[in-house]
Motif scaffolding. Structure first.
Motif, mmCIF file in Angstrom:
data_model
loop_
_atom_site.group_PDB
_atom_site.id
_atom_site.type_symbol
_atom_site.label_atom_id
_atom_site.label_comp_id
_atom_site.label_asym_id
_atom_site.label_seq_id
_atom_site.Cartn_x
_atom_site.Cartn_y
_atom_site.Cartn_z
ATOM 1 N N SER A 48 0.839 -1.192 0.000
ATOM 2 C CA SER A 48 0.000 0.000 0.000
ATOM 3 C C SER A 48 0.879 1.249 0.000
ATOM 4 N N THR A 54 -1.326 5.300 -8.785
ATOM 5 C CA THR A 54 -0.755 6.456 -9.490
ATOM 6 C C THR A 54 -0.242 6.016 -10.865
ATOM 7 N N HIS A 208 -4.292 -6.495 -4.713
ATOM 8 C CA HIS A 208 -3.567 -6.980 -3.537
ATOM 9 C C HIS A 208 -3.754 -8.482 -3.376
#
Ligand SMILES: Nc1ncnc2c1ncn2[C@@H]1O[C@H](COP(=O)(O)OP(=O)(O)OP(=O)(O)O)[C@@H](O)[C@H]1O
Ligand SMILES: [Mg+2]
Length: 228
Positions: A48, A54, A208
């Motif tokens: 994280s 981004t 994830h």
């Protein structure tokens, strides 16, 4: 190099992204380069805050790099102006997010058609395409439902259909199963895998979940703004 033209769907070259807040500069992406070939299904993983979203937003034209280039199908999009960029996104790029981002008072059909309607296209000319996409995501019997009348997994299917209706060159997904239980997440992943395999749709997904990443053909790991 010439033989690669047309085979590379998206390429990031020396992407740097700094965020300036007040007098503090945060270096989020630190000279990052990557290529994704047409038809690939790539997962981006990493801790994280490492810069995955981004990077995805910059590759998909939702944000611009501080320096470096993004080549979409050979065209440098990193210096496109706002209007040119929005048109490019509506016509060539599909995005799926963790929280679906559907319009609450529009029904399934209208949500799916929204990018085309915003582009001035007529709903009537896309009947067949809409039918086909709703079949593919398994929502043919939910056409008139609004998002609140759908489960989380169904809402994500609507978001996937909306991302695909314009026949994008690349489908980007930021943690598409992050808000779903593991069974529903697995169903969404098999749908993405099927979309990739049946039509060769290029997919770049941040996740994830190791189970989700296993559905892709390659994993890129980002750590502290670099690819490792
Ligand atoms: N608009 C912004 N302004 C300032 N800082 C930002 C902005 N967007 C992201 N950041 C910073 O950039 C870093 C990377 O954020 P990013 O959202 O890319 O991480 P991520 O890898 O997607 O994390 P997660 O797995 O939690 O979603 C974070 O430190 C974050 O605070
Ligand atoms: Mg993120």
């Amino acid at each position: 190099m010439k033989q690669n033209v047309g085979k590379i769907a998206v390429e990031g070259k020396h992407i740097v992204k700094d965020f300036q807040i007040g007098s503090t500069t945060t270096k989020v992406l630190k000279d990052l380069s990557l290529q994704v070939a047409r038809g690939e299904f790539v997962s981006i993983m990493g801790p994280s805050g490492s810069g995955k979203s981004t990077l995805l937003y910059i590759l998909g034209g939702l944000d611009v790099p501080t320096s470096g280039q993004v080549l979409l199908n050979g065209t440098d999009i990193s210096r496109f102006g706002d209007e040119k960029m929005s048109r490019l996104r509506r016509q060539k790029i599909g995005f799926v997010f963790q929280f679906y981002n559907l319009i609450p008072n529009l029904n399934v059909e209208e949500n799916v058609m929204l990018p085309l309607l915003l582009d001035g296209k007529k709903m009537g000319s896309y009947k067949k395409q809409l039918h086909h996409i709703l079949e593919m995501v398994g929502l043919s019997d939910r056409r008139k439902h609004t998002p609140r009348e759908l489960s989380g997994g169904q809402q994500q299917r609507v978001a996937i259909a909306r991302a695909l209706i314009g026949n994008p060159e690349i489908l980007f997904a930021d943690e598409p199963t992050g808000n779903l239980d593991s069974k529903t997440g697995a169903e969404i992943m098999s749908l993405l895998q099927e979309i990739n395999q049946s039509s060769g749709q290029t997919i770049i997904m941040v996740t994830h979940s190791p189970e989700a990443a296993e559905c892709s053909s390659r994993i890129i790991t980002v750590q502290d703004g670099c690819i490792i």
